[in-house]
Design a protein around this motif. Sequence first.
Motif, mmCIF file in Angstrom:
data_model
loop_
_atom_site.group_PDB
_atom_site.id
_atom_site.type_symbol
_atom_site.label_atom_id
_atom_site.label_comp_id
_atom_site.label_asym_id
_atom_site.label_seq_id
_atom_site.Cartn_x
_atom_site.Cartn_y
_atom_site.Cartn_z
ATOM 1 N N PRO A 1 0.812 -1.227 0.000
ATOM 2 C CA PRO A 1 0.000 0.000 0.000
ATOM 3 C C PRO A 1 0.840 1.270 0.000
ATOM 4 O O PRO A 1 0.511 2.235 -0.699
ATOM 5 C CB PRO A 1 -0.827 -0.127 1.286
ATOM 6 N N SER A 2 1.942 1.274 0.760
ATOM 7 C CA SER A 2 2.818 2.447 0.784
ATOM 8 C C SER A 2 3.485 2.663 -0.573
ATOM 9 O O SER A 2 3.615 3.800 -1.042
ATOM 10 C CB SER A 2 3.887 2.289 1.868
ATOM 11 N N ILE A 3 3.908 1.573 -1.215
ATOM 12 C CA ILE A 3 4.531 1.691 -2.533
ATOM 13 C C ILE A 3 3.526 2.230 -3.543
ATOM 14 O O ILE A 3 3.869 3.047 -4.409
ATOM 15 C CB ILE A 3 5.094 0.325 -2.973
ATOM 16 N N THR A 4 2.274 1.796 -3.437
ATOM 17 C CA THR A 4 1.240 2.302 -4.340
ATOM 18 C C THR A 4 1.045 3.800 -4.162
ATOM 19 O O THR A 4 0.936 4.545 -5.147
ATOM 20 C CB THR A 4 -0.089 1.572 -4.080
ATOM 21 N N VAL A 5 1.023 4.249 -2.920
ATOM 22 C CA VAL A 5 0.885 5.686 -2.653
ATOM 23 C C VAL A 5 2.057 6.453 -3.256
ATOM 24 O O VAL A 5 1.872 7.503 -3.899
ATOM 25 C CB VAL A 5 0.786 5.932 -1.134
ATOM 26 N N ILE A 6 3.269 5.932 -3.073
ATOM 27 C CA ILE A 6 4.454 6.603 -3.616
ATOM 28 C C ILE A 6 4.382 6.675 -5.135
ATOM 29 O O ILE A 6 4.654 7.722 -5.745
ATOM 30 C CB ILE A 6 5.727 5.878 -3.165
ATOM 31 N N LEU A 7 4.005 5.574 -5.775
ATOM 32 C CA LEU A 7 3.933 5.546 -7.240
ATOM 33 C C LEU A 7 2.911 6.555 -7.763
ATOM 34 O O LEU A 7 3.168 7.283 -8.736
ATOM 35 C CB LEU A 7 3.588 4.138 -7.725
ATOM 36 N N ILE A 8 1.753 6.612 -7.127
ATOM 37 C CA ILE A 8 0.715 7.539 -7.583
ATOM 38 C C ILE A 8 1.158 8.980 -7.401
ATOM 39 O O ILE A 8 1.067 9.801 -8.329
ATOM 40 C CB ILE A 8 -0.604 7.270 -6.830
ATOM 41 N N LEU A 9 1.655 9.306 -6.215
ATOM 42 C CA LEU A 9 2.025 10.694 -5.938
ATOM 43 C C LEU A 9 3.238 11.130 -6.752
ATOM 44 O O LEU A 9 3.268 12.244 -7.292
ATOM 45 C CB LEU A 9 2.294 10.869 -4.445
ATOM 46 N N ARG A 10 4.240 10.265 -6.875
ATOM 47 C CA ARG A 10 5.432 10.656 -7.623
ATOM 48 C C ARG A 10 5.143 10.744 -9.118
ATOM 49 O O ARG A 10 5.676 11.604 -9.810
ATOM 50 C CB ARG A 10 6.571 9.665 -7.368
ATOM 51 N N THR A 11 4.303 9.847 -9.639
ATOM 52 C CA THR A 11 3.944 9.927 -11.056
ATOM 53 C C THR A 11 3.194 11.215 -11.349
ATOM 54 O O THR A 11 3.509 11.924 -12.322
ATOM 55 C CB THR A 11 3.080 8.718 -11.451
ATOM 56 N N ALA A 12 2.219 11.539 -10.511
ATOM 57 C CA ALA A 12 1.472 12.787 -10.711
ATOM 58 C C ALA A 12 2.384 13.990 -10.589
ATOM 59 O O ALA A 12 2.262 14.962 -11.356
ATOM 60 C CB ALA A 12 0.329 12.872 -9.698
ATOM 61 N N ASP A 13 3.331 13.946 -9.655
ATOM 62 C CA ASP A 13 4.223 15.081 -9.449
ATOM 63 C C ASP A 13 5.181 15.260 -10.626
ATOM 64 O O ASP A 13 5.455 16.386 -11.050
ATOM 65 C CB ASP A 13 5.015 14.882 -8.153
ATOM 66 N N ILE A 14 5.695 14.152 -11.163
ATOM 67 C CA ILE A 14 6.637 14.250 -12.281
ATOM 68 C C ILE A 14 5.921 14.690 -13.554
ATOM 69 O O ILE A 14 6.461 15.465 -14.351
ATOM 70 C CB ILE A 14 7.363 12.907 -12.480
ATOM 71 N N LEU A 15 4.695 14.221 -13.763
ATOM 72 C CA LEU A 15 3.959 14.632 -14.947
ATOM 73 C C LEU A 15 3.645 16.129 -14.938
ATOM 74 O O LEU A 15 3.456 16.720 -16.002
ATOM 75 C CB LEU A 15 2.659 13.826 -15.074
#
Length: 308
Positions: free
Chosen positions: A230-244
């Motif tokens: 669950p923590s990795i999923t949160v990181i992936l979502i937030l970092r992907t949105a931030d980089i985009l």
Amino acid sequence: MSSGTQPDGSGKPRVFPTLWNNGRAAFAFLAPAVVALAMIGIFPTVFALVNSFRRYNLAKPRDPTPFIGFDNYLTVFNDASFWGALGRTFTFLITVVPIQLALGLIIALLLHKPGLSGFKLLARLSLVIPLATAPAVAGLIGRLVFNRDFGVANAVLALVNAGPVEWLGDTTNAFIAVALMDIWQWTPFCALVLLAGLTMVPNEVEEAARLETRSRWQIVRYVQLPFLLPSITVILILRTADILKMFDTVFTMTRGGPGAATELVSVYIQRVGFRVFDQGVASAQAILLLILTIILARLYIKFVYREI
């Protein structure tokens, strides 16, 4: 006298509309946040969606803005520069996020080990410093660190008789420099989120695993990693949105250069909207980017997220 009552003129207790009063109080507290959300989030999104279907040139504010259907979207689909910027953005994404996850996991595992409470407190406080740095300030720090003449990076290379390296003037090195600044700023975020995930692992399960095997990798893989998904999923979502939508750091550090080496998709959208002044096409690009972010978030939840 019971709560929510008081005597009226006849001496009989009168029941206040307590629920109604609580509802009005809740509305009064929530109203500022709702208004701010509407003005900052909802209205700009709706405005961009409407603009994406119109011909709107910011340099000609008095010209009509007719409805042109999906012409702006067709222009985007045929824009090789847009797809090039999107490709660079995904290259940046798949470069920095795995490194941030790996380094964050190592830091989290070190801080999760028992003992050294004072050192752990100091380490956690130091992890907050990069996160507290504004992205624009991080970009300015990057310009100083990777300056060819007096930058820290070349000073370190000089200690081993290497360099100087033209960091921000070379296409490949500029991309690497921006990636290193992003890794410096957001690895602590990954570490803190993963450290919070490790606290969800039951102590008795970890102790039983340590009795069964002395392999640290097997404990991480089979015991701790399932709780970290669950923590990795949160990181992936937030970092992907931030980089985009990453703009500040890149713009202040390289302005998308040299050439288009670090022109990520958000920098390209800004150029189309505020240098070419084509708000219609820029809005269509932003809406497509929003749709892409939602799709990626759903894929992360489907393929990465698991509950124990």
